[in-house]
Write a protein that holds these residues in place. Structure first.
Motif, PDB file in Angstrom:
ATOM      1  N   PHE A 126       0.858  -1.177   0.000  1.00 20.82           N
ATOM      2  CA  PHE A 126       0.000   0.000   0.000  1.00 20.82           C
ATOM      3  C   PHE A 126       0.900   1.234   0.000  1.00 20.82           C
ATOM      4  O   PHE A 126       1.798   1.355   0.839  1.00 20.82           O
ATOM      5  N   PRO A 127       0.683   2.189  -0.927  1.00 22.26           N
ATOM      6  CA  PRO A 127       1.675   3.253  -1.130  1.00 22.26           C
ATOM      7  C   PRO A 127       1.621   4.433  -0.170  1.00 22.26           C
ATOM      8  O   PRO A 127       2.495   5.299  -0.235  1.00 22.26           O
ATOM      9  N   TYR A 128       0.634   4.493   0.727  1.00 22.83           N
ATOM     10  CA  TYR A 128       0.441   5.731   1.487  1.00 22.83           C
ATOM     11  C   TYR A 128       0.638   5.534   2.996  1.00 22.83           C
ATOM     12  O   TYR A 128       0.349   4.480   3.554  1.00 22.83           O
ATOM     13  N   THR A 129       1.115   6.589   3.619  1.00 21.95           N
ATOM     14  CA  THR A 129       1.206   6.633   5.079  1.00 21.95           C
ATOM     15  C   THR A 129       0.359   7.764   5.639  1.00 21.95           C
ATOM     16  O   THR A 129       0.170   7.863   6.851  1.00 21.95           O
ATOM     17  N   ASP A 130      -0.124   8.629   4.754  1.00 16.93           N
ATOM     18  CA  ASP A 130      -1.012   9.725   5.148  1.00 16.93           C
ATOM     19  C   ASP A 130      -2.096   9.843   4.090  1.00 16.93           C
ATOM     20  O   ASP A 130      -1.992   9.269   3.005  1.00 16.93           O
ATOM     21  N   GLU A 131      -3.138  10.573   4.420  1.00 13.76           N
ATOM     22  CA  GLU A 131      -4.272  10.671   3.514  1.00 13.76           C
ATOM     23  C   GLU A 131      -3.830  11.099   2.117  1.00 13.76           C
ATOM     24  O   GLU A 131      -2.902  11.889   1.954  1.00 13.76           O
ATOM     25  N   TRP A 132      -4.507  10.559   1.124  1.00 15.36           N
ATOM     26  CA  TRP A 132      -4.172  10.851  -0.269  1.00 15.36           C
ATOM     27  C   TRP A 132      -5.430  11.229  -1.040  1.00 15.36           C
ATOM     28  O   TRP A 132      -6.492  10.634  -0.858  1.00 15.36           O
ATOM     29  N   ASN A 133      -5.283  12.224  -1.896  1.00 11.69           N
ATOM     30  CA  ASN A 133      -6.324  12.550  -2.860  1.00 11.69           C
ATOM     31  C   ASN A 133      -5.646  13.162  -4.078  1.00 11.69           C
ATOM     32  O   ASN A 133      -4.574  13.760  -3.963  1.00 11.69           O
ATOM     33  N   SER A 159      -5.099   1.559  -4.421  1.00  7.01           N
ATOM     34  CA  SER A 159      -5.675   0.695  -3.385  1.00  7.01           C
ATOM     35  C   SER A 159      -4.894  -0.602  -3.225  1.00  7.01           C
ATOM     36  O   SER A 159      -5.344  -1.521  -2.542  1.00  7.01           O
ATOM     37  N   ALA A 160      -3.720  -0.687  -3.844  1.00  4.10           N
ATOM     38  CA  ALA A 160      -2.885  -1.879  -3.687  1.00  4.10           C
ATOM     39  C   ALA A 160      -2.604  -2.121  -2.204  1.00  4.10           C
ATOM     40  O   ALA A 160      -2.403  -1.188  -1.435  1.00  4.10           O
ATOM     41  N   GLY A 161      -2.614  -3.389  -1.825  1.00  2.00           N
ATOM     42  CA  GLY A 161      -2.333  -3.731  -0.435  1.00  2.00           C
ATOM     43  C   GLY A 161      -3.501  -3.604   0.509  1.00  2.00           C
ATOM     44  O   GLY A 161      -3.360  -3.863   1.707  1.00  2.00           O
ATOM     45  N   ASP A 192     -11.598   4.052   1.814  1.00  2.00           N
ATOM     46  CA  ASP A 192     -11.507   4.394   0.393  1.00  2.00           C
ATOM     47  C   ASP A 192     -12.810   5.094   0.014  1.00  2.00           C
ATOM     48  O   ASP A 192     -13.843   4.464  -0.163  1.00  2.00           O
ATOM     49  N   ASP A 193     -12.746   6.425  -0.089  1.00  2.00           N
ATOM     50  CA  ASP A 193     -13.923   7.237  -0.401  1.00  2.00           C
ATOM     51  C   ASP A 193     -13.700   8.024  -1.700  1.00  2.00           C
ATOM     52  O   ASP A 193     -14.145   9.152  -1.841  1.00  2.00           O
ATOM     53  N   ARG A 194     -13.006   7.397  -2.645  1.00  2.00           N
ATOM     54  CA  ARG A 194     -12.780   8.064  -3.925  1.00  2.00           C
ATOM     55  C   ARG A 194     -14.083   8.309  -4.674  1.00  2.00           C
ATOM     56  O   ARG A 194     -14.186   9.244  -5.460  1.00  2.00           O
ATOM     57  N   VAL A 195     -15.081   7.484  -4.433  1.00  2.00           N
ATOM     58  CA  VAL A 195     -16.343   7.633  -5.153  1.00  2.00           C
ATOM     59  C   VAL A 195     -16.983   8.993  -4.893  1.00  2.00           C
ATOM     60  O   VAL A 195     -17.718   9.523  -5.734  1.00  2.00           O
ATOM     61  N   ILE A 233      -8.371   8.549  -0.231  1.00  2.00           N
ATOM     62  CA  ILE A 233      -8.134   7.405   0.649  1.00  2.00           C
ATOM     63  C   ILE A 233      -7.434   7.929   1.898  1.00  2.00           C
ATOM     64  O   ILE A 233      -6.466   8.679   1.798  1.00  2.00           O
ATOM     65  N   PHE A 234      -7.909   7.517   3.071  1.00  2.00           N
ATOM     66  CA  PHE A 234      -7.386   8.126   4.300  1.00  2.00           C
ATOM     67  C   PHE A 234      -7.566   7.185   5.494  1.00  2.00           C
ATOM     68  O   PHE A 234      -8.427   6.295   5.470  1.00  2.00           O
ATOM     69  N   PRO A 235      -6.762   7.371   6.557  1.00  2.00           N
ATOM     70  CA  PRO A 235      -6.939   6.555   7.774  1.00  2.00           C
ATOM     71  C   PRO A 235      -8.338   6.760   8.346  1.00  2.00           C
ATOM     72  O   PRO A 235      -8.903   7.849   8.280  1.00  2.00           O
ATOM     73  N   ASP A 236      -8.888   5.696   8.900  1.00  2.00           N
ATOM     74  CA  ASP A 236     -10.263   5.745   9.397  1.00  2.00           C
ATOM     75  C   ASP A 236     -10.378   6.532  10.697  1.00  2.00           C
ATOM     76  O   ASP A 236      -9.809   6.152  11.718  1.00  2.00           O
ATOM     77  N   HIS A 237     -11.129   7.629  10.640  1.00  2.00           N
ATOM     78  CA  HIS A 237     -11.464   8.404  11.838  1.00  2.00           C
ATOM     79  C   HIS A 237     -12.988   8.543  11.957  1.00  2.00           C
ATOM     80  O   HIS A 237     -13.482   9.476  12.567  1.00  2.00           O
ATOM     81  N   TYR A 238     -13.733   7.596  11.359  1.00  2.00           N
ATOM     82  CA  TYR A 238     -15.182   7.697  11.334  1.00  2.00           C
ATOM     83  C   TYR A 238     -15.830   7.559  12.703  1.00  2.00           C
ATOM     84  O   TYR A 238     -16.964   7.943  12.892  1.00  2.00           O
TER      85      TYR A 238
END
Length: 208
Positions: A101-108, A136-138, A166-169, A174-179
């Motif tokens: 997975f390529p990210y360590t922080d939120e990405w857009n 979304s790899a990984g 994953d909320d690209r829609v 894509i971001f860490p879950d804080h829901y």
């Protein structure tokens, strides 16, 4: 190692089901507070070998000691073999869950989606890039939030073991879950138990 937390989770799940016989909690009418049968060691090893992955230990403990899917956040937990797809609603494209997975922080994607700025062909290429599985790899899809939004367990990469959205829609990336209004990065068992705690608080408040 995780037995105490899993036992506590199962007690809370039973308590939650007792407080919500009408299945009013979001998604409860889908999973009905029932867990799928647990996997045995051969099933876990078979899945890991088939997909060239190593499941995080606390998630592995849950699917072997509690259940391999069913009751859980939002519309419930997807079973592992369902989570290998890029979309939980339309299982027609595989996600590369074995790649890092390529990210360590939120990405857009920083781009202007204004139709007046780009041609139809350009917008189509931008959309293909935005929704490419390289982002979304990984990620193993573990829960369906609905309307194309998924909750994911990072299987590989520097964020391994964390839950990401994953909320690209909706154009949110894509971001860490804080829901659940948590500030820390959550691993699987803590994420699941946080859902239980918030749900119990919600139902208990309704009864006051």
């Amino acid at each position: 190692m995780y037995q105490k937390q899993i036992d506590r989770i199962l007690r809370k799940l039973k308590q939650l089901a007792a407080l919500d016989p009408a299945l009013d909690l979001f998604g409860a009418d889908q999973h009905r507070y029932r867990l799928a049968p647990p996997w045995n060691e051969d099933q876990v090893r078979g899945f890991e070998k088939a997909w060239s992955v190593t499941l995080p230990e606390n998630y592995k403990a849950f699917i072997m000691q509690a259940g391999a899917g069913g009751a859980g956040p939002y519309y419930g937990l997807a079973e592992p073999e369902e989570g290998v797809y890029s979309d939980l609603d339309h299982k027609n494209e595989l996600n590369d869950i074995s790649a890092p997975f390529p990210y360590t922080d939120e990405w857009n994607m920083d781009t202007d989606w204004n139709e007046d700025t780009h041609s139809e062909e350009q917008l189509q290429r931008m959309e293909e890039q935005y929704f490419s599985t390289e982002h979304s790899a990984g990620l193993l899809r573990i829960s369906n939030f609905g309307c194309g939004v998924s909750m994911n367990l990072v299987l590989c990469g520097p964020s391994c073991g964390e839950i990401w959205v994953d909320d690209r829609v909706n154009g949110n990336g894509i971001f860490p879950d804080h829901y659940f209004e948590n500030e820390n990065r959550l691993t699987f068992l803590d994420w699941y138990e946080t859902w239980l705690d918030r749900s119990l608080e919600e139902l208990e408040a309704q009864q006051d």
